[in-house]
Design a protein around this motif. Structure first.
Motif, PDB file in Angstrom:
ATOM      1  N   LEU A  53       0.832  -1.206   0.000  1.00 50.60           N
ATOM      2  CA  LEU A  53       0.000   0.000   0.000  1.00 50.60           C
ATOM      3  C   LEU A  53       0.867   1.256   0.000  1.00 50.60           C
ATOM      4  N   LEU A  54       1.922   1.240   0.798  1.00 47.72           N
ATOM      5  CA  LEU A  54       2.813   2.401   0.870  1.00 47.72           C
ATOM      6  C   LEU A  54       3.669   2.530  -0.387  1.00 47.72           C
ATOM      7  N   LYS A  55       3.973   1.415  -1.024  1.00 45.95           N
ATOM      8  CA  LYS A  55       4.763   1.467  -2.258  1.00 45.95           C
ATOM      9  C   LYS A  55       3.943   2.086  -3.389  1.00 45.95           C
ATOM     10  N   VAL A  56       2.691   1.688  -3.516  1.00 45.34           N
ATOM     11  CA  VAL A  56       1.878   2.186  -4.631  1.00 45.34           C
ATOM     12  C   VAL A  56       1.274   3.554  -4.346  1.00 45.34           C
ATOM     13  N   TYR A  57       1.148   3.933  -3.066  1.00 37.99           N
ATOM     14  CA  TYR A  57       0.609   5.262  -2.745  1.00 37.99           C
ATOM     15  C   TYR A  57       1.195   5.762  -1.430  1.00 37.99           C
ATOM     16  N   ARG A  58       2.449   6.155  -1.484  1.00 40.65           N
ATOM     17  CA  ARG A  58       3.180   6.650  -0.306  1.00 40.65           C
ATOM     18  C   ARG A  58       2.526   7.865   0.360  1.00 40.65           C
ATOM     19  N   PRO A  59       1.930   8.820  -0.380  1.00 43.83           N
ATOM     20  CA  PRO A  59       1.286   9.959   0.278  1.00 43.83           C
ATOM     21  C   PRO A  59       0.167   9.566   1.244  1.00 43.83           C
ATOM     22  N   GLY A  60      -0.343   8.355   1.122  1.00 38.26           N
ATOM     23  CA  GLY A  60      -1.377   7.892   2.053  1.00 38.26           C
ATOM     24  C   GLY A  60      -0.924   7.934   3.502  1.00 38.26           C
ATOM     25  N   ALA A  61       0.373   7.797   3.750  1.00 39.65           N
ATOM     26  CA  ALA A  61       0.907   7.832   5.121  1.00 39.65           C
ATOM     27  C   ALA A  61       0.771   9.215   5.752  1.00 39.65           C
ATOM     28  N   PHE A  62       0.513  10.229   4.934  1.00 39.67           N
ATOM     29  CA  PHE A  62       0.431  11.610   5.406  1.00 39.67           C
ATOM     30  C   PHE A  62      -0.992  12.160   5.399  1.00 39.67           C
ATOM     31  N   GLN A  63      -1.963  11.360   4.988  1.00 42.76           N
ATOM     32  CA  GLN A  63      -3.318  11.880   4.825  1.00 42.76           C
ATOM     33  C   GLN A  63      -4.244  11.402   5.933  1.00 42.76           C
ATOM     34  N   PRO A  64      -4.943  12.344   6.555  1.00 36.32           N
ATOM     35  CA  PRO A  64      -5.868  11.988   7.635  1.00 36.32           C
ATOM     36  C   PRO A  64      -7.198  11.466   7.106  1.00 36.32           C
ATOM     37  N   ASP A  65      -7.835  10.636   7.911  1.00 35.18           N
ATOM     38  CA  ASP A  65      -9.175  10.163   7.578  1.00 35.18           C
ATOM     39  C   ASP A  65     -10.200  11.203   8.058  1.00 35.18           C
ATOM     40  N   HIS A  66     -11.453  10.824   8.110  1.00 37.85           N
ATOM     41  CA  HIS A  66     -12.527  11.740   8.494  1.00 37.85           C
ATOM     42  C   HIS A  66     -12.465  12.182   9.959  1.00 37.85           C
TER      43      HIS A  66
END
Length: 187
Positions: free
Chosen positions: A7-20
């Motif tokens: 998941l982090l390899k294909v979309y690393r910015p996800g580690a920096f994005q907050p949920d709701h």
């Protein structure tokens, strides 16, 4: 950790994005399983221990250890509330570590904050999650299917799952696959 790594390899910015709830993946991981020992067919399996997941998330986004969710909680506080003492101690220890701050005298702080908080939301797709095969496989805890789906459809790692009110369309929930993965701690 194969699912989280992919998941982090294909979309690393996800580690920096907050949920709701303003929770980063590190917060979601702290909210996840409160068991100190993860079981695999009744036997202790150290490879499933969450410390490895936290270390991976901290390696990518160390500043998350001091981030607060929409209720003002840092990840170590969430682990404490969930009675996960081992994770609580580890995160509290990291929270006290000094953070390297580069010389920013020639940088506009407002522009820096703006660029850090927006993190290309325009490139992130929104979906109700009904067609997102990654969410379906994660929810079913079908780990091989998650990996196969991410390899085949890597763009699904950056699709937000939205849960909306059936009466007025208000967004009740918004999360990326990485938020769900961190909550359920896949192998």
């Amino acid at each position: 950790l194969n699912v989280l790594k992919l998941l982090l390899k294909v979309y690393r910015p996800g580690a920096f994005q907050p949920d709701h709830h303003g929770m980063l993946p590190l917060h979601c991981a702290a909210w996840g399983p409160s068991e100190e020992r993860h079981q695999n067919d009744g036997k202790y399996d150290s490879s499933l221990h969450p410390n490895a997941m936290f270390e991976l998330l901290l390696k990518i986004n160390f500043s998350a250890v001091r981030a607060r969710d929409s209720c003002g909680r840092m990840p170590w506080k969430i682990a404490e509330l969930r009675n996960n003492s081992r994770v609580h101690k580890m995160l509290a220890r990291h929270q006290r570590e000094p953070v390297y701050v580069p010389n920013t005298s020639n940088i506009n702080p407002a522009a820096t904050f703006s660029s850090m908080t927006s993190l290309s939301f325009a490139s992130v797709k929104s979906t109700r999650g009904s067609r997102n095969k990654v969410f379906k496989a994660l929810s079913s805890k079908k780990w091989d299917e998650v990996i196969n789906t991410l390899q085949r459809y890597p763009d699904q790692a950056n699709e937000w799952k939205l849960v909306q009110s059936s009466t007025d369309g208000t967004v009740l929930s918004r999360l990326l696959p990485i938020h769900l993965a961190c909550q359920i701690n896949p192998p």
